[in-house]
Design a protein around this motif. Structure first.
Motif, PDB file in Angstrom:
ATOM      1  N   ILE A   1     107.170 117.452  64.028  1.00 59.69           N
ATOM      2  CA  ILE A   1     108.037 117.932  62.653  1.00 59.69           C
ATOM      3  C   ILE A   1     107.510 118.352  61.778  1.00 59.69           C
ATOM      4  O   ILE A   1     106.414 117.536  61.236  1.00 59.69           O
ATOM      5  CB  ILE A   1     109.344 116.697  62.623  1.00 59.69           C
ATOM      6  CG1 ILE A   1     110.439 117.588  61.915  1.00 59.69           C
ATOM      7  CG2 ILE A   1     108.805 115.777  62.022  1.00 59.69           C
ATOM      8  CD1 ILE A   1     111.702 116.620  62.006  1.00 59.69           C
ATOM      9  N   THR A   2     107.909 119.199  61.175  1.00 63.67           N
ATOM     10  CA  THR A   2     106.952 119.898  60.084  1.00 63.67           C
ATOM     11  C   THR A   2     107.349 119.157  58.514  1.00 63.67           C
ATOM     12  O   THR A   2     108.430 118.771  58.554  1.00 63.67           O
ATOM     13  CB  THR A   2     107.222 121.426  59.814  1.00 63.67           C
ATOM     14  OG1 THR A   2     108.573 121.852  59.407  1.00 63.67           O
ATOM     15  CG2 THR A   2     107.124 122.111  61.067  1.00 63.67           C
ATOM     16  N   LYS A   3     106.635 119.582  57.765  1.00 65.65           N
ATOM     17  CA  LYS A   3     106.699 118.964  56.426  1.00 65.65           C
ATOM     18  C   LYS A   3     108.054 119.509  55.702  1.00 65.65           C
ATOM     19  O   LYS A   3     109.069 118.672  54.893  1.00 65.65           O
ATOM     20  CB  LYS A   3     105.787 119.402  55.330  1.00 65.65           C
ATOM     21  CG  LYS A   3     105.914 118.955  53.971  1.00 65.65           C
ATOM     22  CD  LYS A   3     104.830 119.186  53.001  1.00 65.65           C
ATOM     23  CE  LYS A   3     104.893 118.617  51.482  1.00 65.65           C
ATOM     24  NZ  LYS A   3     104.006 119.299  50.713  1.00 65.65           N
ATOM     25  N   GLN A   4     108.296 120.883  55.858  1.00 65.58           N
ATOM     26  CA  GLN A   4     109.790 121.318  55.574  1.00 65.58           C
ATOM     27  C   GLN A   4     110.866 120.839  56.133  1.00 65.58           C
ATOM     28  O   GLN A   4     111.765 120.542  55.299  1.00 65.58           O
ATOM     29  CB  GLN A   4     109.608 122.807  55.741  1.00 65.58           C
ATOM     30  CG  GLN A   4     108.451 123.877  54.775  1.00 65.58           C
ATOM     31  CD  GLN A   4     107.295 123.684  55.270  1.00 65.58           C
ATOM     32  OE1 GLN A   4     106.814 123.125  56.549  1.00 65.58           O
ATOM     33  NE2 GLN A   4     105.998 123.588  54.500  1.00 65.58           N
ATOM     34  N   GLU A   5     110.606 120.650  57.424  1.00 70.29           N
ATOM     35  CA  GLU A   5     111.900 120.039  58.165  1.00 70.29           C
ATOM     36  C   GLU A   5     112.105 118.680  57.701  1.00 70.29           C
ATOM     37  O   GLU A   5     113.223 118.007  57.473  1.00 70.29           O
ATOM     38  CB  GLU A   5     111.562 120.144  59.532  1.00 70.29           C
ATOM     39  CG  GLU A   5     111.721 121.234  60.292  1.00 70.29           C
ATOM     40  CD  GLU A   5     111.219 121.393  61.719  1.00 70.29           C
ATOM     41  OE1 GLU A   5     111.779 122.333  62.506  1.00 70.29           O
ATOM     42  OE2 GLU A   5     110.266 120.603  61.892  1.00 70.29           O
ATOM     43  N   LEU A   6     111.214 117.885  57.311  1.00 70.79           N
ATOM     44  CA  LEU A   6     111.321 116.448  56.686  1.00 70.79           C
ATOM     45  C   LEU A   6     111.808 116.539  55.339  1.00 70.79           C
ATOM     46  O   LEU A   6     112.649 115.819  55.131  1.00 70.79           O
ATOM     47  CB  LEU A   6     109.875 115.739  56.669  1.00 70.79           C
ATOM     48  CG  LEU A   6     108.985 115.366  58.058  1.00 70.79           C
ATOM     49  CD1 LEU A   6     107.720 114.774  57.887  1.00 70.79           C
ATOM     50  CD2 LEU A   6     110.113 114.217  58.507  1.00 70.79           C
TER      51      LEU A   6
ATOM     52  N   ILE B   1     108.567 109.792  49.888  1.00 63.80           N
ATOM     53  CA  ILE B   1     108.859 109.412  51.274  1.00 63.80           C
ATOM     54  C   ILE B   1     108.392 110.229  52.284  1.00 63.80           C
ATOM     55  O   ILE B   1     107.708 109.945  53.233  1.00 63.80           O
ATOM     56  CB  ILE B   1     110.431 109.353  51.198  1.00 63.80           C
ATOM     57  CG1 ILE B   1     111.087 108.273  50.569  1.00 63.80           C
ATOM     58  CG2 ILE B   1     111.039 109.402  52.905  1.00 63.80           C
ATOM     59  CD1 ILE B   1     112.536 108.396  50.321  1.00 63.80           C
ATOM     60  N   VAL B   2     108.665 111.432  52.072  1.00 68.00           N
ATOM     61  CA  VAL B   2     107.882 112.648  52.688  1.00 68.00           C
ATOM     62  C   VAL B   2     106.402 112.794  53.109  1.00 68.00           C
ATOM     63  O   VAL B   2     105.869 112.598  54.057  1.00 68.00           O
ATOM     64  CB  VAL B   2     108.150 114.092  52.295  1.00 68.00           C
ATOM     65  CG1 VAL B   2     107.570 115.232  53.127  1.00 68.00           C
ATOM     66  CG2 VAL B   2     109.675 114.385  52.449  1.00 68.00           C
ATOM     67  N   ALA B   3     105.712 112.357  51.977  1.00 62.23           N
ATOM     68  CA  ALA B   3     104.364 112.093  52.157  1.00 62.23           C
ATOM     69  C   ALA B   3     103.796 110.825  52.985  1.00 62.23           C
ATOM     70  O   ALA B   3     102.836 110.924  53.494  1.00 62.23           O
ATOM     71  CB  ALA B   3     103.678 111.904  50.438  1.00 62.23           C
ATOM     72  N   ASP B   4     104.600 109.861  52.625  1.00 57.75           N
ATOM     73  CA  ASP B   4     104.534 108.460  53.637  1.00 57.75           C
ATOM     74  C   ASP B   4     104.494 108.809  55.107  1.00 57.75           C
ATOM     75  O   ASP B   4     103.592 108.389  55.991  1.00 57.75           O
ATOM     76  CB  ASP B   4     105.320 107.488  52.975  1.00 57.75           C
ATOM     77  CG  ASP B   4     104.935 106.841  51.645  1.00 57.75           C
ATOM     78  OD1 ASP B   4     103.835 107.079  51.144  1.00 57.75           O
ATOM     79  OD2 ASP B   4     105.595 106.125  51.272  1.00 57.75           O
ATOM     80  N   VAL B   5     105.553 109.442  55.514  1.00 58.29           N
ATOM     81  CA  VAL B   5     105.667 109.750  56.905  1.00 58.29           C
ATOM     82  C   VAL B   5     104.402 110.558  57.330  1.00 58.29           C
ATOM     83  O   VAL B   5     104.085 110.526  58.322  1.00 58.29           O
ATOM     84  CB  VAL B   5     106.995 110.667  56.919  1.00 58.29           C
ATOM     85  CG1 VAL B   5     107.315 111.071  58.356  1.00 58.29           C
ATOM     86  CG2 VAL B   5     108.114 109.554  56.667  1.00 58.29           C
ATOM     87  N   LEU B   6     104.180 111.709  56.681  1.00 54.38           N
ATOM     88  CA  LEU B   6     103.148 112.504  56.875  1.00 54.38           C
ATOM     89  C   LEU B   6     101.618 111.646  56.869  1.00 54.38           C
ATOM     90  O   LEU B   6     100.919 111.999  58.000  1.00 54.38           O
ATOM     91  CB  LEU B   6     102.837 113.680  56.027  1.00 54.38           C
ATOM     92  CG  LEU B   6     103.989 114.527  56.058  1.00 54.38           C
ATOM     93  CD1 LEU B   6     103.924 115.785  54.981  1.00 54.38           C
ATOM     94  CD2 LEU B   6     104.135 115.441  57.379  1.00 54.38           C
ATOM     95  N   ALA B   7     101.426 110.886  55.956  1.00 52.78           N
ATOM     96  CA  ALA B   7     100.358 110.186  55.955  1.00 52.78           C
ATOM     97  C   ALA B   7     100.279 109.344  57.132  1.00 52.78           C
ATOM     98  O   ALA B   7      99.169 108.907  57.738  1.00 52.78           O
ATOM     99  CB  ALA B   7     100.357 109.277  54.620  1.00 52.78           C
ATOM    100  N   ARG B   8     101.193 108.784  57.612  1.00 53.14           N
ATOM    101  CA  ARG B   8     101.263 107.997  58.919  1.00 53.14           C
ATOM    102  C   ARG B   8     100.576 108.851  60.078  1.00 53.14           C
ATOM    103  O   ARG B   8      99.848 108.134  60.906  1.00 53.14           O
ATOM    104  CB  ARG B   8     102.601 107.747  59.351  1.00 53.14           C
ATOM    105  CG  ARG B   8     102.801 106.968  60.643  1.00 53.14           C
ATOM    106  CD  ARG B   8     104.218 106.357  60.713  1.00 53.14           C
ATOM    107  NE  ARG B   8     104.381 105.610  62.489  1.00 53.14           N
ATOM    108  CZ  ARG B   8     105.125 104.959  62.881  1.00 53.14           C
ATOM    109  NH1 ARG B   8     106.162 104.676  62.060  1.00 53.14           N
ATOM    110  NH2 ARG B   8     105.252 104.425  63.793  1.00 53.14           N
TER     111      ARG B   8
END
Length: 880
Positions: free
Chosen positions: A383-388, A411-418
């Motif tokens: 799932i993309t950053k824009q969708e998140l 929050i979005v950055a934490d999900v992507l960092a995972r």
């Protein structure tokens, strides 16, 4: 009349209606001060209200909560006692409701009761009084005091107070105003503004949650494109936690209702979760003729709903059919679905399923294979950053919530960092939705805060932390029971069958253990804490519970550890539970009871696990023991008879016959003698050359081994029961081929008879004869037996004696089930082609056709694991 309208009262002056009032709390109605004046009343006096059912009640105008019509224009009315059959309307925040649609209900004339609709334009100010501006053609003076129901947040966000008449330019005639809910609370501080949570925790988004469903437009478009290409079938697959159900329920179905496929606005959609009783679930969804066949059910539905051009059936979590449904029901249901899809009806089938069940779906639902190929859509794994960003921020905006500065981005950055990329794995969505729900629960006013996010340890730490907190909050006895309850609500993994750990719903009575009060108390606490979710079975009326989401099976370390530690017990418990259900479902038919080594294993296990049994399991196990004692008595009698037979043989001649030989003589299938010599073997493929091969003489059993024959080995010999006992134990199916046995089990049976499994060459020789014919009955490929029926097995002696080898009949070499053989090299000669089983996995093979093999490849031999199990693999034995 809806429950919304039922909670709106008429304010009376004599018998005339002068305005509206609505229930905001126990014993309290809210209305406008000018409506009370119109009723001829003042503060401190009583006013008459008329309820929707015609009942008249009296309420007092409380001075403390009166605001002059020239100011906020609010009055609160207190009843003498609460209304027992009416709940107050919930108030929500009016903040950020601009652009939302609203509905209301009022009384423009004495004899009129009308609904009104419109749009919330935004905030307004009249004479420095804060109001909500509304745009509506229906709202008139008779709506004063009526609630303004926001259809997005599903809360009352204001109270109609005034309208603006058209100006000299005949404009503003549709403008009305409302007192915001915040003003009502400021006047009457006991009122609560309860915001609707725009996030769904670990629960699925449904159609009514469409207003808060964002970020999955790309996937919904893929589903629409697939339905446009193939409007009869759509299979939506993806890993657990990817949001399959939500995408279909809150994305696809609303899109169809918006006519995003031409004509789809006229489609009717029924949604079911199959569980263990798919046919009953369809009846609950309105397909009332399901017992007469699904095609008849859909035909009846279309006739009844003549305003609908197509019947759409969504079967959510289709894997439940493969896991929880009895095998015969599963096969019947899938066969009827296939027939329905082939029928000339305006029908569409949509299924959602975890992708780790895909191979099993292809294996057990072969009739759907072509449809799956044409209508399969896999949920993208990322799932993309824009969708998140849309998933995080847009639901909050729709509900009038705000994030503290920078929190949404964190929050979005934490999900992507995972995942350390600009995209995240889609399986993070349950954790994200859970974290956002926790933020909403810990909000300050309508603000989601950094402090709450840090306290929950971010997106990845929240779920396990929450589950552990719930568990540790129980006392010692409750914790022990909670662990057992959670384990019982998991269908344990079966690696041989490709089944991972999955949730399974159970009726509460099936979970209750010896201490019923403590068990129910523990279940209630787990439901209250939302580790479990509860619903009512519309068929039985029983309450059914399940773990709230599969994500707990992955993210909660304690639960994973319990499942791994107790897996052997869980597997036995699952077998016992399913067997008890089958036994009870078939009228306590004793053929469904456990016997032999399986019963011995259960007895041994129960030595330390008696407290794990539910009442139905306990009744089933007791019946098993009673049948065991009956069999032991019968065996003693048979052994006595066998002893007399042995004596008679000793008298008659020197040969000595033991009981084993007597049972074997009565058990084994008749043999057909195959003469030694040269046979023509090879392939059915015309492009391959047949070749001669030399064999010694041997005998092959005329029939496939039946359930009755195999039972004898289980009761009196070394054999263990097949994996699936339903047909095996059924009295009416004792002459059917035994299936669900491994090559090792088949070999054990043959050895017990003093025989062995045939080799692949011996099997092919019996099929093709000495002339290398393609079919056992000649070269004309006429389908026989189950090559025609495809699904239902036939008794071993049910087909006419048309297939012969060297003039002798051999039944069902390919007509019923494929068969276990010992694989030997293609160029083997004599003794090398006729050897016994030595236990090596690479020697196991499957020969022949049956309802799972192409009919035209009757001599095809497929290498397989000796521990493989299948509903279509049987066997026969040979002798040298």
């Amino acid at each position: 009349m809806s429950t919304f309208e039922a909670r709106i009262a008429r304010v009376l002056r004599g018998d005339s209606v002068v305005g509206a009032a609505f229930l905001v709390a126990d014993q309290w109605f809210a209305t406008c001060a000018h409506v009370i004046r119109s009723a001829g009343k003042q503060t401190g006096e009583s006013v008459t209200l008329k309820l929707a059912d015609g009942t008249r009640i009296s309420a007092q105008v409380i001075p403390e909560y009166w605001r002059d019509p020239n100011a906020e224009d609010v009055a609160l009315l207190r009843l003498e006692q609460p209304l027992s059959n009416m709940e107050p309307l919930l108030l929500g925040s009016s903040t950020a409701t601009k652009g939302h649609n609203f509905s209301t209900f009022g009384f423009p004339k004495a004899t009129q009761e009308l609904a009104g609709r419109g749009e919330i334009v935004g905030e307004a100010s009249l004479d420095q009084i804060k109001l909500l501006q509304l745009d509506s053609r229906q709202v008139t003076p008779g709506f004063s005091g009526a609630p303004v129901f926001d259809e997005v947040t599903r809360r009352v966000v204001g109270m109609v107070v005034a309208i603006t008449p058209p100006d000299e330019y005949q404009r503003q005639g549709t403008t009305a105003f409302a007192v915001p809910s915040e003003t009502l609370r400021a006047v009457f501080k006991e009122l609560q503004i309860v915001s609707l949570c725009p996030y769904r925790n670990l629960e699925v988004f449904n159609e009514e949650d469409e207003a808060f469903f964002f970020g999955r437009e790309r996937v919904v478009q893929k589903l629409l494109e697939s339905l446009k290409r193939e409007p009869r079938f759509l299979a939506v697959l993806g890993p657990s936690g990817c949001g399959k159900s939500s995408v279909v329920r809150a994305g696809l179905i609303p899109a169809l209702r918006r006519n995003e496929l031409p004509g789809s606005r006229e489609w009717g959609v029924s949604t079911v979760r199959p569980a263990a009783q798919p046919f009953e679930q369809l009846e609950n969804a309105g397909l009332k003729a399901a017992q007469d066949g699904l095609s008849a059910a859909v035909q009846a539905w279309l006739a009844e709903h003549n305003d609908r051009s197509r019947c759409v059936l969504l079967i959510d979590q289709f894997e439940e059919i493969l896991v929880s449904t009895p095998p015969d029901v599963c096969q019947k249901f899938i066969a009827e679905l296939a027939n329905l899809l082939d029928a000339p009806l305006a029908f569409t089938l949509v299924i959602t399923m975890r992708d780790d069940f895909y191979s099993r779906l292809l294996k057990e639902a072969r009739q759907l294979g072509g449809w799956i190929e044409r209508g399969l859509v896999n949920i993208p794994l990322t799932i993309t950053k824009q969708e998140l960003e849309a998933i995080v921020q847009k639901p909050a905006e729709a509900a009038g919530l705000t994030f503290e500065e920078g929190l949404a981005e964190t929050i979005v950055a934490d999900v992507l960092a995972r995942d350390q990329e600009d995209v995240a794995y889609v399986t993070v969505l349950p954790l994200l939705e859970f974290a956002l729900t926790q933020l909403w629960e810990q909000r300050r006013e309508n603000v989601l805060t950094h402090d709450a996010y840090r306290a929950m340890e971010g997106v990845t730490g929240g779920l396990a932390q929450w589950a552990n907190k719930v568990y540790e909050g129980l006392d010692k006895n409750e914790r022990s029971l909670a662990r057992l309850i959670l384990e019982l609500l998991v269908h344990p993994a079966d690696k041989d069958q490709g089944i991972p750990d999955v949730r399974q719903a159970r009726p509460i009575p099936d979970i209750i253990r010896e201490n019923a009060i403590l068990t129910q108390q523990t279940i209630d606490k787990l439901i209250q804490a939302r580790l479990l979710t509860v619903k009512r079975d519309p068929r039985t009326g029983e309450e059914i519970v399940e773990i709230i989401h599969d994500a707990l099976l992955v993210e909660w370390g304690s639960l994973r550890a319990w499942l791994d530690e107790d897996r052997p017990s869980l597997e036995i418990q699952q077998q016992l539970s399913e067997a008890a259900d089958a036994w009870k479902g078939h009228g306590s038919d004793k053929s469904y009871l456990f016997r032999g080594r399986r019963l011995d294993e259960i007895e041994k296990w129960l030595g330390g696990h008696d407290q794990r049994l539910s009442q139905p399991e306990r009744e089933f196990f007791t019946a098993c023991l009673q049948e065991k004692r009956r069999q032991q008595t019968t065996t003693r009698i048979l052994r006595s008879t066998a002893a007399l037979l042995v004596l008679s043989f000793l008298v008659v001649g020197p040969g000595t016959w033991g009981y084993h030989e007597i049972v074997r003589e009565r058990t084994g299938s008749p043999l057909v003698q195959i003469n030694g010599g040269t046979a023509i073997l090879g392939s059915n493929d015309p492009g391959q050359v047949d070749h001669p091969i030399a064999l010694l003489a041997y005998g092959i059993e005329k029939f496939e081994v039946s359930n009755r024959q195999y039972h004898a080995c289980e009761i009196y010999g070394p054999c263990t029961a097949p994996l699936n006992r339903e047909d095996y134990d059924a009295e009416a199916k004792q002459e059917f081929p035994v299936v669900w046995v491994t090559a090792r089990q088949a070999n054990t049976y043959c050895k017990w008879l003093g025989r062995r499994l045939p080799t692949s060459v011996e099997w092919e020789r019996a099929v093709r004869g000495t002339q290398g014919r393609l079919w056992p009955w000649g070269d004309d490929p006429v389908p026989k037996g189950n090559l025609d029926l495809l699904v239902v097995m036939q008794p071993v002696e049910s087909i006419p004696e048309t297939a012969t080898v060297d003039g002798e009949p051999i039944y069902h070499l390919v007509d019923n089930v494929a068969e276990w053989v010992v694989r030997v090299p293609a160029g083997c000669q004599r003794e090398q082609c006729q050897r016994g089983w030595n236990g090596e996995d690479d020697l196991a093979a499957i020969a022949g056709g049956g309802f799972d093999r192409p009919a035209e490849r009757v001599t095809e031999v497929i290498a397989s694991s000796s521990t493989n199990l299948d509903a279509s693999i049987g066997f026969r034995c040979v002798t040298d």
